[in-house]
Design an enzyme around this catalytic site. Sequence first.
Site, PDB file in Angstrom:
ATOM      1  N   ASP A  25      79.681  57.145  22.689  1.00 15.27           N
ATOM      2  CA  ASP A  25      79.147  56.007  23.467  1.00 15.27           C
ATOM      3  C   ASP A  25      79.491  54.695  22.769  1.00 15.27           C
ATOM      4  O   ASP A  25      79.238  54.534  21.571  1.00 15.27           O
ATOM      5  CB  ASP A  25      77.619  56.147  23.571  1.00 15.27           C
ATOM      6  CG  ASP A  25      76.956  54.899  24.137  1.00 15.27           C
ATOM      7  OD1 ASP A  25      75.796  54.628  23.762  1.00 15.27           O
ATOM      8  OD2 ASP A  25      77.619  54.191  24.923  1.00 15.27           O
TER       9      ASP A  25
ATOM     10  N   ASP B  15      81.298  57.341  26.932  1.00 13.05           N
ATOM     11  CA  ASP B  15      82.039  56.587  27.951  1.00 13.05           C
ATOM     12  C   ASP B  15      83.550  56.612  27.692  1.00 13.05           C
ATOM     13  O   ASP B  15      84.007  57.137  26.679  1.00 13.05           O
ATOM     14  CB  ASP B  15      81.533  55.146  28.016  1.00 13.05           C
ATOM     15  CG  ASP B  15      81.460  54.513  26.632  1.00 13.05           C
ATOM     16  OD1 ASP B  15      80.384  53.991  26.258  1.00 13.05           O
ATOM     17  OD2 ASP B  15      82.467  54.573  25.907  1.00 13.05           O
TER      18      ASP B  15
ATOM     19  N   ASP C 195      88.856  66.609  36.587  1.00 14.11           N
ATOM     20  CA  ASP C 195      88.124  67.717  37.199  1.00 14.11           C
ATOM     21  C   ASP C 195      88.108  67.494  38.713  1.00 14.11           C
ATOM     22  O   ASP C 195      87.666  66.432  39.178  1.00 14.11           O
ATOM     23  CB  ASP C 195      86.682  67.737  36.655  1.00 14.11           C
ATOM     24  CG  ASP C 195      86.154  69.148  36.485  1.00 14.11           C
ATOM     25  OD1 ASP C 195      85.585  69.450  35.411  1.00 14.11           O
ATOM     26  OD2 ASP C 195      86.329  69.955  37.426  1.00 14.11           O
TER      27      ASP C 195
ATOM     28  N   ASP D  64      87.284  72.928  40.136  1.00 11.29           N
ATOM     29  CA  ASP D  64      85.944  73.496  40.069  1.00 11.29           C
ATOM     30  C   ASP D  64      85.729  74.536  41.174  1.00 11.29           C
ATOM     31  O   ASP D  64      85.965  74.247  42.351  1.00 11.29           O
ATOM     32  CB  ASP D  64      84.940  72.339  40.244  1.00 11.29           C
ATOM     33  CG  ASP D  64      83.520  72.760  40.004  1.00 11.29           C
ATOM     34  OD1 ASP D  64      83.221  73.201  38.885  1.00 11.29           O
ATOM     35  OD2 ASP D  64      82.706  72.686  40.934  1.00 11.29           O
TER      36      ASP D  64
ATOM     37  N   GLU E 120      89.062  77.203  38.372  1.00 13.45           N
ATOM     38  CA  GLU E 120      87.900  77.927  37.860  1.00 13.45           C
ATOM     39  C   GLU E 120      87.550  78.987  38.895  1.00 13.45           C
ATOM     40  O   GLU E 120      87.210  78.654  40.036  1.00 13.45           O
ATOM     41  CB  GLU E 120      86.707  77.001  37.637  1.00 13.45           C
ATOM     42  CG  GLU E 120      85.544  77.750  36.995  1.00 13.45           C
ATOM     43  CD  GLU E 120      84.195  77.120  37.247  1.00 13.45           C
ATOM     44  OE1 GLU E 120      84.038  76.423  38.251  1.00 13.45           O
ATOM     45  OE2 GLU E 120      83.278  77.325  36.433  1.00 13.45           O
TER      46      GLU E 120
ATOM     47  N   HIS F 153      81.597  73.565  29.056  1.00  4.57           N
ATOM     48  CA  HIS F 153      80.323  72.866  29.263  1.00  4.57           C
ATOM     49  C   HIS F 153      79.288  73.733  29.972  1.00  4.57           C
ATOM     50  O   HIS F 153      78.128  73.313  30.121  1.00  4.57           O
ATOM     51  CB  HIS F 153      80.587  71.595  30.068  1.00  4.57           C
ATOM     52  CG  HIS F 153      81.118  71.911  31.429  1.00  4.57           C
ATOM     53  ND1 HIS F 153      82.375  72.464  31.640  1.00  4.57           N
ATOM     54  CD2 HIS F 153      80.544  71.825  32.641  1.00  4.57           C
ATOM     55  CE1 HIS F 153      82.550  72.671  32.933  1.00  4.57           C
ATOM     56  NE2 HIS F 153      81.453  72.305  33.566  1.00  4.57           N
ATOM     57  N   ASP F 154      79.702  74.902  30.453  1.00  6.81           N
ATOM     58  CA  ASP F 154      78.778  75.818  31.138  1.00  6.81           C
ATOM     59  C   ASP F 154      78.342  76.979  30.259  1.00  6.81           C
ATOM     60  O   ASP F 154      77.536  77.810  30.694  1.00  6.81           O
ATOM     61  CB  ASP F 154      79.460  76.448  32.365  1.00  6.81           C
ATOM     62  CG  ASP F 154      79.711  75.464  33.470  1.00  6.81           C
ATOM     63  OD1 ASP F 154      80.665  75.681  34.238  1.00  6.81           O
ATOM     64  OD2 ASP F 154      78.961  74.484  33.560  1.00  6.81           O
TER      65      ASP F 154
HETATM   66  O1  TEU Z   1      80.601  76.085  37.497  1.00  7.86           O
HETATM   67  C1  TEU Z   1      80.774  77.189  38.363  1.00  7.86           C
HETATM   68  C2  TEU Z   1      79.777  78.221  38.130  1.00  7.86           C
HETATM   69  O2  TEU Z   1      79.776  79.256  38.704  1.00  7.86           O
HETATM   70  C3  TEU Z   1      78.702  77.909  37.193  1.00  7.86           C
HETATM   71  O3  TEU Z   1      77.521  78.169  37.874  1.00  7.86           O
HETATM   72  C4  TEU Z   1      78.900  78.766  35.971  1.00  7.86           C
HETATM   73  O4  TEU Z   1      79.425  80.019  36.337  1.00  7.86           O
HETATM   74  C5  TEU Z   1      77.550  79.001  35.381  1.00  7.86           C
HETATM   75  O5  TEU Z   1      77.062  77.739  35.026  1.00  7.86           O
HETATM   76  C6  TEU Z   1      77.646  79.911  34.189  1.00  7.86           C
HETATM   77  O6  TEU Z   1      76.294  80.158  33.836  1.00  7.86           O
HETATM   78  C7  TEU Z   1      81.202  74.895  37.983  1.00  7.86           C
HETATM   79  C8  TEU Z   1      81.023  73.816  36.936  1.00  7.86           C
HETATM   80  O7  TEU Z   1      81.728  74.178  35.751  1.00  7.86           O
HETATM   81  C9  TEU Z   1      79.547  73.682  36.679  1.00  7.86           C
HETATM   82  O8  TEU Z   1      79.294  72.767  35.616  1.00  7.86           O
HETATM   83  C10 TEU Z   1      78.890  73.191  37.948  1.00  7.86           C
HETATM   84  O9  TEU Z   1      77.484  73.182  37.775  1.00  7.86           O
HETATM   85  C11 TEU Z   1      79.229  74.104  39.141  1.00  7.86           C
HETATM   86  O10 TEU Z   1      80.589  74.504  39.199  1.00  7.86           O
HETATM   87  C12 TEU Z   1      78.973  73.369  40.438  1.00  7.86           C
HETATM   88  O11 TEU Z   1      79.939  72.355  40.579  1.00  7.86           O
END
Ligand code: TEU
Length: 556
Positions: A20, A28, A97, A199, A255, A328-329
Amino acid sequence: MSDWWRKSVVYQVYPQSFKDTTGNGIGDLNGIKEKLPYLADLGIDVIWLNPIYQSPLVDNGYDISDYYQINPIYGTMSEFDELLQAAHDLGIKIIMDLVVNHTSDQYEWFEKSKQSKDNEFSDYYIWKDPKPDGTPPTDWGSTFGGSAWEFVEARNQYYLHLFAKEQPDLNWENPILREKIYQMMTFWFEKGVDGFRMDVISLISKRQDWPQALPGAIYSKSYYVGASNGPRVHEFLQEMNTKVLSKYDVLTVGETANTTSNQAILYTDPTRRELNMIFHFDHMHLDYGKYGKFSDIRYKMSDLRDVMSEWQDKLEGKGWNSLYWSNHDQPRAVTRFGDDGKYRVESAKMLATLLHMMKGTPYIFQGEEIGMRNVPFESLMQYQDIETKAMIAEMRDAGETEETIKKIVYLKSRDNARTPIAWNSDDKFGFTEGIPWIDYSPDNTEINIEAALNDKYSVFYHYQKLIQLRKTYDIIAEGFYELINPNDSEIYGYTRTLNHEKLIVICSFSEDKVNYVLADELVDGQLLLSNYPDSAEKLIKKLELRPYEALIYLKK
Ligand code: TEU
């Protein structure tokens, strides 16, 4: 078009947690620009930026309210242009993305679509009449809890949202909508963007017979029966390729959760002109339980080896793999797949070695290169993620104890990946002058970029060397993959073969010393890299591997 992405390494930046520069506690674009020299030093070739478009941030930017505007919390369009130019000046590409399975419910398109059944935007989204008893058209659940259908009085219909109700699914059956998406993609490509991470792209084609969920399907994934790898998904992607992608020399990665290696060939076979590669989830699913990802089940290395080998074997000569441990997931790799305690550094380096010597394009998630681990938040209240909050509610409704819920959330919450990057050990860790949007990890004092750069044995320099090896030896990008000792319970070994050369990669998943015997034809190779400072320069037949020891030898 060149296949430059076959030798590239991608670094994923989660903008709001990276750096940031305004003091608002949110990372940012200028922060990313400031840190480009760090990324250039690491040696990466491409940055994947999570969404930075206009968004109410219900799902941290995966709910886009204007595809053509930069969210002011990250900066301005001119600051984006400056970032892109600065990256290109350093030889670093940037992919964005692409979130086109759904938009935010605050998108102008949706605001108009929900008003009536007969305006220009009425069919941009998926609207269905209620069943005769007034209930939703199908029993599908949303990933973030509750039904995947939301009723709107003005239309006396439900709209579909596979994610939050603030994320209505776009209607890809509508050719006008598809053209709008292709126009938007062209806008970003004309600005010089080098590709897209797409995505949930495998969800854009829904079965038009709207089947009920398979019995026993996990509620939040029950929609896969009617939306995953749907009937027209390849037709749509080939249309996208013809109308947009084929006009630019770009990287595309889809994805595609719940996609098999056989289905992956359909997405990544270059003769089909769809995508360059996809993110599969088969290794992510190894520790799933009754709540899906939210489980305390520990994966088995033998299962991991089977999955990674299946994908190497199946796509050989037919498609192309992405290679990743986290994003990030997902929780932090060293916690999920390694040992984030006594052998955090050794096992983080071992995991990096295993992945980066495989065939495919490696993706590094920010912080992975310094061995960041899951975040021991004191309270469930510290978690910000919509998915985590939904799962806490779901587990509470199911009667799970607070202790169980806290343990599972610690293991699998997406917020493990989303705490701010620590650039140093100062009181605000060099991330912001303000209050961070999410709490810091208590680890930051010890695990931070400055400490990593000042330690020649840090995880950072191991990643730097792995990336350098990929640039130096063609065998890493192009060699044929074969397992060594496929039934060993603790050592994952494989070779890569190109012409007369052989790369030998040996990774221990054990915290103990383990003996490992090699076939004669593999010995005598020259050490390229180890995660211990004193491994033998020449590969011998009988090895005694130290805890999480990872070795790379090249035999010419
Ligand atoms: O994630 C797709 C998805 O299926 C997610 O739910 C992921 O499998 C799950 O978080 C795993 O526990 C994409 C993006 O990467 C995610 O950040 C978004 O929340 C989602 O799509 C909706 O756009």
